[in-house]
Design a protein around this motif. Structure first.
Motif, short mmCIF file in Angstrom:
data_model
loop_
_atom_site.label_atom_id
_atom_site.label_comp_id
_atom_site.label_asym_id
_atom_site.label_seq_id
_atom_site.Cartn_x
_atom_site.Cartn_y
_atom_site.Cartn_z
N ILE A 1 17.89 -8.40 -41.31
CA ILE A 1 16.58 -7.76 -41.10
C ILE A 1 15.76 -7.79 -42.38
CG2 ILE A 1 17.30 -5.36 -41.53
CD1 ILE A 1 15.13 -6.31 -38.59
N ASP A 2 16.41 -7.58 -43.53
CA ASP A 2 15.69 -7.59 -44.81
C ASP A 2 15.11 -8.97 -45.12
OD1 ASP A 2 16.20 -4.91 -45.28
OD2 ASP A 2 18.06 -5.31 -46.36
N GLU A 3 15.80 -10.02 -44.69
CA GLU A 3 15.33 -11.38 -44.97
C GLU A 3 14.12 -11.79 -44.14
OE1 GLU A 3 18.89 -14.20 -46.04
OE2 GLU A 3 19.55 -12.78 -44.49
N ILE A 4 13.90 -11.15 -42.99
CA ILE A 4 12.78 -11.54 -42.13
C ILE A 4 11.61 -10.55 -42.18
CG2 ILE A 4 14.22 -12.89 -40.56
CD1 ILE A 4 13.04 -9.91 -38.96
N ASP B 1 8.17 -11.89 -43.35
CA ASP B 1 7.62 -12.85 -42.39
C ASP B 1 7.01 -12.13 -41.19
OD1 ASP B 1 8.43 -14.97 -43.97
OD2 ASP B 1 10.26 -15.37 -42.80
N VAL B 2 7.72 -11.14 -40.69
CA VAL B 2 7.24 -10.38 -39.52
C VAL B 2 5.96 -9.63 -39.86
CG1 VAL B 2 7.77 -8.40 -38.01
CG2 VAL B 2 9.51 -10.17 -38.44
N LEU B 3 5.96 -8.93 -40.98
CA LEU B 3 4.77 -8.16 -41.36
C LEU B 3 3.58 -9.06 -41.63
CD1 LEU B 3 6.45 -5.47 -43.63
CD2 LEU B 3 5.62 -5.20 -41.28
N HIS B 4 3.82 -10.22 -42.22
CA HIS B 4 2.75 -11.17 -42.47
C HIS B 4 2.20 -11.72 -41.15
CE1 HIS B 4 0.37 -14.21 -44.50
NE2 HIS B 4 0.91 -15.11 -43.69
N PHE B 5 3.09 -12.03 -40.21
CA PHE B 5 2.68 -12.57 -38.92
C PHE B 5 1.79 -11.58 -38.17
CE2 PHE B 5 2.98 -13.77 -34.49
CZ PHE B 5 2.99 -15.16 -34.51
N ILE B 6 2.17 -10.31 -38.18
CA ILE B 6 1.41 -9.27 -37.46
C ILE B 6 0.12 -8.93 -38.20
CG2 ILE B 6 1.43 -6.85 -36.73
CD1 ILE B 6 4.49 -7.20 -36.31
N GLY B 7 0.19 -8.87 -39.52
CA GLY B 7 -0.98 -8.50 -40.31
C GLY B 7 -1.52 -7.14 -39.90
N ILE C 1 11.43 -1.00 -35.65
CA ILE C 1 10.81 -1.80 -36.71
C ILE C 1 10.51 -0.93 -37.94
CG2 ILE C 1 8.73 -3.11 -37.37
CD1 ILE C 1 10.48 -4.75 -35.53
N ALA C 2 9.81 0.18 -37.75
CA ALA C 2 9.42 1.04 -38.88
C ALA C 2 10.65 1.53 -39.64
CB ALA C 2 8.57 2.21 -38.39
N ASN C 3 11.66 1.99 -38.92
CA ASN C 3 12.82 2.59 -39.57
C ASN C 3 13.79 1.56 -40.14
OD1 ASN C 3 12.57 5.63 -39.37
ND2 ASN C 3 11.99 4.94 -37.32
N HIS C 4 13.91 0.40 -39.53
CA HIS C 4 14.79 -0.63 -40.09
C HIS C 4 14.11 -1.40 -41.22
CE1 HIS C 4 18.37 -0.42 -37.38
NE2 HIS C 4 17.51 0.36 -36.75
N PHE C 5 12.77 -1.50 -41.17
CA PHE C 5 12.03 -2.09 -42.28
C PHE C 5 11.78 -1.06 -43.37
CE2 PHE C 5 9.52 -5.74 -40.00
CZ PHE C 5 10.71 -6.31 -39.60
N GLU C 6 12.00 0.21 -43.05
CA GLU C 6 11.78 1.34 -43.97
C GLU C 6 10.34 1.36 -44.48
OE1 GLU C 6 15.00 0.71 -46.78
OE2 GLU C 6 16.29 2.03 -45.58
N ILE C 7 9.39 1.30 -43.53
CA ILE C 7 7.97 1.36 -43.88
C ILE C 7 7.22 2.20 -42.84
CG2 ILE C 7 7.89 -0.90 -45.02
CD1 ILE C 7 6.42 -1.84 -42.41
N ASP C 8 6.12 2.79 -43.28
CA ASP C 8 5.20 3.42 -42.35
C ASP C 8 4.23 2.35 -41.87
OD1 ASP C 8 6.06 6.14 -42.43
OD2 ASP C 8 5.14 6.35 -44.41
#
Length: 179
Positions: A80-83, A86-92, A108-115
């Motif tokens: 998950i950390d490796e992608i 890419d995911v956040l850039h794709f969604i923008g 997504i938020a909790n596994h990416f550890e972002i708001d």
């Protein structure tokens, strides 16, 4: 717990459709094993993102039967950390649309550890608004009722079904002058 973004209901022609497959129903205890995203511009699919993910936990026979995703399939996939980037850039900054979106975005938020800062919409809510006579509004029910592309409990296939469902609901709501 991280923020999954901001819920809205509106007519949009440019957005991303997101779906994930997981090892279970709890973002606290389970892992993401696949992510699919469609980029929509002017109501048309213009780009696709699909990735299996190494969950670092065993995928149960039940999940394999449901999704077709096996432990073998994810063995050499990125974590998950490796992608994440890419995911956040794709969604923008796009609005995110999904079916039962809060489930996917909590993972997504909790596994990416972002708001997440994105707005999001849920086709479950749109289908309830447009088709209140239906007893169930699961994606499989809506696919069958509206003769949409078959959803398969695979991320990209479910994105396509969700995209078709949103476009259908949007057109019905335009006819009813909701938008």
């Amino acid at each position: 717990m991280y923020s999954r973004g901001f819920y809205v209901k509106k007519k949009v022609d440019n957005y991303c459709v997101l779906d994930i497959e997981t090892t279970g129903l709890s973002w606290q205890d389970d892992a993401i094993i696949e992510i699919g995203i469609l980029k929509i511009r002017n109501n048309k699919i213009v780009e696709r993102y699909s990735q299996l993910i190494q969950p670092h936990v065993r995928i149960s026979a039940f999940i394999t039967q449901l999704t077709g995703i096996t432990n073998e399939m994810v063995r050499n996939m990125p974590s998950i950390d490796e992608i994440k980037e890419d995911v956040l850039h794709f969604i923008g900054n796009d609005i995110i649309i999904g079916h039962n979106t809060s489930f996917d975005l909590n993972f997504i938020a909790n596994h990416f550890e972002i708001d997440l800062k994105n707005q999001y919409m849920d086709t479950v809510q749109f289908s309830r608004l447009v088709y209140p006579q239906l007893k169930h509004h699961r994606l499989s029910d809506m696919v069958e009722y509206l003769h949409l592309s078959n959803n398969e409990h695979r991320a990209l296939a479910d994105c396509i079904s969700t995209y078709e469902l949103y476009e259908n609901c949007k057109n019905e709501l335009i006819k009813k002058r909701y938008f």
